[in-house]
Design an enzyme around this catalytic site. Structure first.
Site, mmCIF file in Angstrom:
data_model
loop_
_atom_site.group_PDB
_atom_site.id
_atom_site.type_symbol
_atom_site.label_atom_id
_atom_site.label_comp_id
_atom_site.label_asym_id
_atom_site.label_seq_id
_atom_site.Cartn_x
_atom_site.Cartn_y
_atom_site.Cartn_z
ATOM 1 N N LYS A 1 0.855 -1.178 0.000
ATOM 2 C CA LYS A 1 0.000 0.000 0.000
ATOM 3 C C LYS A 1 0.893 1.231 0.000
ATOM 4 O O LYS A 1 1.679 1.444 0.918
ATOM 5 C CB LYS A 1 -0.898 -0.008 1.232
ATOM 6 C CG LYS A 1 -1.807 1.206 1.298
ATOM 7 C CD LYS A 1 -2.777 1.099 2.447
ATOM 8 C CE LYS A 1 -3.663 2.321 2.515
ATOM 9 N NZ LYS A 1 -4.574 2.252 3.661
ATOM 10 N N LYS B 1 -2.104 -1.533 -3.999
ATOM 11 C CA LYS B 1 -3.001 -0.387 -3.952
ATOM 12 C C LYS B 1 -2.200 0.894 -3.993
ATOM 13 O O LYS B 1 -1.224 1.003 -3.245
ATOM 14 C CB LYS B 1 -3.773 -0.479 -2.645
ATOM 15 C CG LYS B 1 -4.663 0.686 -2.338
ATOM 16 C CD LYS B 1 -5.210 0.514 -0.957
ATOM 17 C CE LYS B 1 -5.996 1.770 -0.624
ATOM 18 N NZ LYS B 1 -6.452 1.792 0.721
#
Ligand code: PBG
Length: 323
Positions: A193, A246
């Protein structure tokens, strides 16, 4: 002229679809939902057309619609009533997510419910862990994060998805679930992330903007790819069942590399900023909604994602039905 002619395979629609390599299926898609306290609330989120703040009593219609469209999984985000330094509503058995999960699973046991496990929506400082002297503490935060995951699972969550990026959270959650008898519940880790500017609309929608500083001491530097592989490797070792990258579109290379290196189902999250950029350009008449939706989702799958978390899930399912 004895030319090689790739255009033969593009001659007409039937030919093109015969040789098409990547197809996005409804089964690949996960619809994110934002749940709020209160009753009778279904209010559109500004900057994210077609996405809503929903009170738990409004979830039924939404879930029913998704099931009828063939969407089989949702990921839930909660907006608490109160925030404090330790994010206590996150692990309150009567918290917003716990209530929402219970409600959905009671009515629609077949819907796969994934919960985002994080403290940032619940802390008054907006960071994803406990803060002391301006630092986000790692090990002290793990217990609260693991407790949050446990209460989600006790409420009925099928999969927990930790998004805090603390070190060791997958192991901490796995241990917590196992000792409480939830050996069968899976973890989808937001392994890779990035500290991304693409989360802007989400933070407005979820009220989770950090009140000081930024998330760069725990989320990853967008410049790093080798580090992404190290992060994914740790999560695999710690017992993650699924990995995630992400955001998606600016990180297709990372999706590809993680997919090639690890033999686990891989998710990719087309985040709020990606969605908002598209929707805003569509509203201005600059882009065609359906073409961009299909192109971006297909490219994310082509890069290697098995699972796509996207605000377009519902719309994409509708598009598939209309083909
Ligand atoms: C919580 C969380 C965030 C997103 C998912 N989980 C925000 C953040 O890390 O600041 C972003 C999702 C999106 O932008 O659509 N930590």
């Amino acid at each position: 002229m004895n030319l090689k002619r790739p255009r033969r395979l593009r001659e007409n629609e039937a030919m093109r679809s015969l040789v098409q390599e990547t197809v996005v299926n409804k089964e690949d898609l996960v619809q994110p939902l934002f749940v709020v306290h209160g009753k009778n609330i279904k209010s559109e989120i500004s900057g994210m057309p077609g996405q809503y703040h929903l009170s738990t009593d409004q979830l039924s219609d939404t879930i029913k619609e998704l099931i009828n469209l063939g969407i089989k999984a949702v990921i839930l985000f909660g907006l608490p009533d109160r925030k404090d330094a330790f994010g206590s509503e996150a692990y309150d058995p009567r918290g917003i997510i716990q209530q929402a999960v219970q409600r959905i699973k009671e009515e629609f046991p077949e819907m796969l419910v994934i919960t985002d496990v994080c403290l940032c929506q619940y802390t008054d400082h907006g960071h994803c862990g406990i803060v002391e002297d301006g630092r986000v503490l790692n090990d002290e935060s793990l217990e609260l994060i693991a407790q949050t995951a446990l209460t989600h699972v006790q409420a009925g969550a099928d999969v927990v998805a930790p998004s805090d990026m603390m070190d060791g959270r997958v192991a901490a959650i796995r241990r917590k679930l196992d000792v409480n008898g939830y050996q069968h519940t899976g973890i989808m880790s937001y392994s890779v992330k990035y500290a991304s500017a693409f989360y802007g609309p989400f933070r407005q929608a979820a009220g989770s903007t950090p009140q000081f500083g930024d998330r760069r001491s725990y989320q990853m530097n967008p410049a790093n790819a080798e580090e992404a592989l190290r992060e994914a490797e740790l999560d695999v070792e710690e017992g993650a069942d699924m990995l995630m990258v992400k955001p998606a579109l600016a990180y297709l290379d990372i999706i590809r590399r993680v997919k090639e290196q690890f033999r686990l189902p891989l998710g990719a999250y087309q985040v709020s900023g990606e969605y908002a950029m598209i929707k805003n350009a569509v509203q201005q008449g600059l882009l065609d909604n359906d073409l961009i939706m299909v192109e971006t989702l297909t490219s994310i799958k082509r890069a290697g994602a098995d699972i796509i978390l996207t605000y377009f899930a519902r719309e994409m399912a509708e598009w598939i039905d209309n083909q």
